[in-house]
Design a protein around this motif. Structure first.
Motif, PDB file in Angstrom:
ATOM      1  N   SER A 172     104.085 -55.049   1.773  1.00  0.00           N
ATOM      2  CA  SER A 172     104.171 -55.525   0.398  1.00  0.00           C
ATOM      3  C   SER A 172     104.659 -54.401  -0.508  1.00  0.00           C
ATOM      4  N   THR A 207     109.742 -62.010   0.262  1.00  0.00           N
ATOM      5  CA  THR A 207     109.057 -63.285   0.047  1.00  0.00           C
ATOM      6  C   THR A 207     108.672 -63.322  -1.430  1.00  0.00           C
ATOM      7  N   SER A 209     107.702 -65.174  -5.080  1.00  0.00           N
ATOM      8  CA  SER A 209     106.970 -66.326  -5.595  1.00  0.00           C
ATOM      9  C   SER A 209     107.727 -66.986  -6.729  1.00  0.00           C
ATOM     10  N   SER A 215     101.747 -64.913  -9.763  1.00  0.00           N
ATOM     11  CA  SER A 215     101.798 -65.120  -8.332  1.00  0.00           C
ATOM     12  C   SER A 215     101.990 -63.816  -7.575  1.00  0.00           C
ATOM     13  N   SER A 217     102.917 -62.490  -3.247  1.00  0.00           N
ATOM     14  CA  SER A 217     103.113 -62.796  -1.832  1.00  0.00           C
ATOM     15  C   SER A 217     103.041 -61.517  -1.023  1.00  0.00           C
ATOM     16  N   ASP A 218     102.924 -61.683   0.286  1.00  0.00           N
ATOM     17  CA  ASP A 218     102.658 -60.533   1.139  1.00  0.00           C
ATOM     18  C   ASP A 218     103.090 -60.874   2.557  1.00  0.00           C
ATOM     19  N   SER A 236     100.669 -66.312   0.279  1.00  0.00           N
ATOM     20  CA  SER A 236     101.220 -66.409  -1.070  1.00  0.00           C
ATOM     21  C   SER A 236     100.214 -67.092  -1.976  1.00  0.00           C
ATOM     22  N   ILE A 240     106.738 -70.025  -2.597  1.00  0.00           N
ATOM     23  CA  ILE A 240     107.625 -68.872  -2.424  1.00  0.00           C
ATOM     24  C   ILE A 240     108.953 -69.297  -1.812  1.00  0.00           C
ATOM     25  N   TYR A 252     110.461 -72.252   0.802  1.00  0.00           N
ATOM     26  CA  TYR A 252     109.282 -72.536   1.619  1.00  0.00           C
ATOM     27  C   TYR A 252     108.937 -73.999   1.404  1.00  0.00           C
ATOM     28  N   TYR A 266     101.573 -68.642   5.164  1.00  0.00           N
ATOM     29  CA  TYR A 266     102.890 -69.132   5.545  1.00  0.00           C
ATOM     30  C   TYR A 266     103.293 -68.516   6.870  1.00  0.00           C
TER      31      TYR A 266
END
Length: 269
Positions: A172, A207, A209, A215, A217-218, A236, A240, A252, A266
């Protein structure tokens, strides 16, 4: 199957195999047959009379060699080499063969941090270790020699993989900045970068958001299937999409609920 742990100021016994304790916390490794659980061998490694060893990560390669990462206090001597701790958070990386013979050991000063993931991969020619959240090292898997040492303070590194002489890192973005030559202009996004074995990265995937700035994501893990597909796993807070550095955006498509409640998993291939 390898079982790894510590024995605290006491002897340890598994069936007919036993070990005498030497330090405060000794490392033990037990190998058992996967077919019936029969114990094959039991090995102990200590850090001196008052020493402490705390293993936190282990990985078995294709030749059943075992790599162990963890924290230590004291002095560890294996394979004709002694490493000494100089601080409270010094780490070690140890490799043993399938018969329990130690092959090499390396000290990683101030390399232990319980907050972050550890990841290791090897293709038999080179090996790579991620540790401490921001650190990447390249190792000769036969000698343990560190060939490359990198740190990326704006990123949390979580997973490393090798495929066809390509090196892949994932994690991330904690703050905008550069990972080698790749610029990341948005924080709190997951990423995968691809480059050569000298960490010259030239391709990236994010990735991102949809609903910023709340938001996040990771990317928590990456791996390759037998037919060469890259599997990306993570989470997330909101919906995303994938943003490749040189391709078309990919949405997604799976929506488990209308609001994407926190920590939706995800899984991309």
């Amino acid at each position: 199957v390898y079982h790894i742990g510590t024995n605290n100021s006491s002897d340890v016994k598994f069936g007919t195999l036993s070990l005498n304790n030497k330090g405060f916390d000794d490392l033990f490794i037990l190998k058992s047959k996967i077919q019936d659980g029969t114990h094959v061998w039991l090995k102990a490694i200590d850090a001196g009379v008052n020493g402490k060893i705390n293993p936190t990560f282990a990985k078995v390669d294709n030749n059943e060699n075992l790599v162990i990462f963890g924290k230590f206090l004291g002095s560890i001597t294996v394979a004709g080499k002694t490493i000494n701790s100089t601080g409270q958070n010094d780490a070690f990386l140890l490799k043993l063969n399938q018969d329990g013979l130690p092959l090499w050991i390396q000290v990683l000063p101030n390399g232990y941090n319980t907050t972050f993931k550890t990841s290791y991969t090897t293709d038999g020619t080179d090996a790579f270790l991620l540790y401490g959240g921001t650190n990447l090292i390249k190792i000769n898997p036969n000698s343990g020699t560190i060939l490359l040492n990198k740190s990326y303070p704006n990123f949390e590194l979580k997973s490393v993989a090798l495929f066809n002489n390509g090196l892949y890192l994932a994690g991330s973005v904690t703050d905008v900045g550069y990972l080698e030559n790749i610029s990341f202009t948005e924080s709190n996004v997951g990423f995968v970068v691809k480059g050569d074995k000298n960490a010259n990265f030239n391709t990236s995937l994010e990735t991102r958001s949809r609903n910023l700035p709340q938001s996040r994501s990771d990317v928590g893990d990456i791996a390759f299937t037998n037919d060469g597909k890259l599997v990306i796993s993570g989470f997330s807070v909101n919906s995303i999409y994938l943003k490749p550095s040189n391709g078309q955006l990919v949405d997604y498509t799976y929506n488990p609920n209308a609001d994407f409640i926190n920590n939706r998993m995800y899984h991309y291939v």
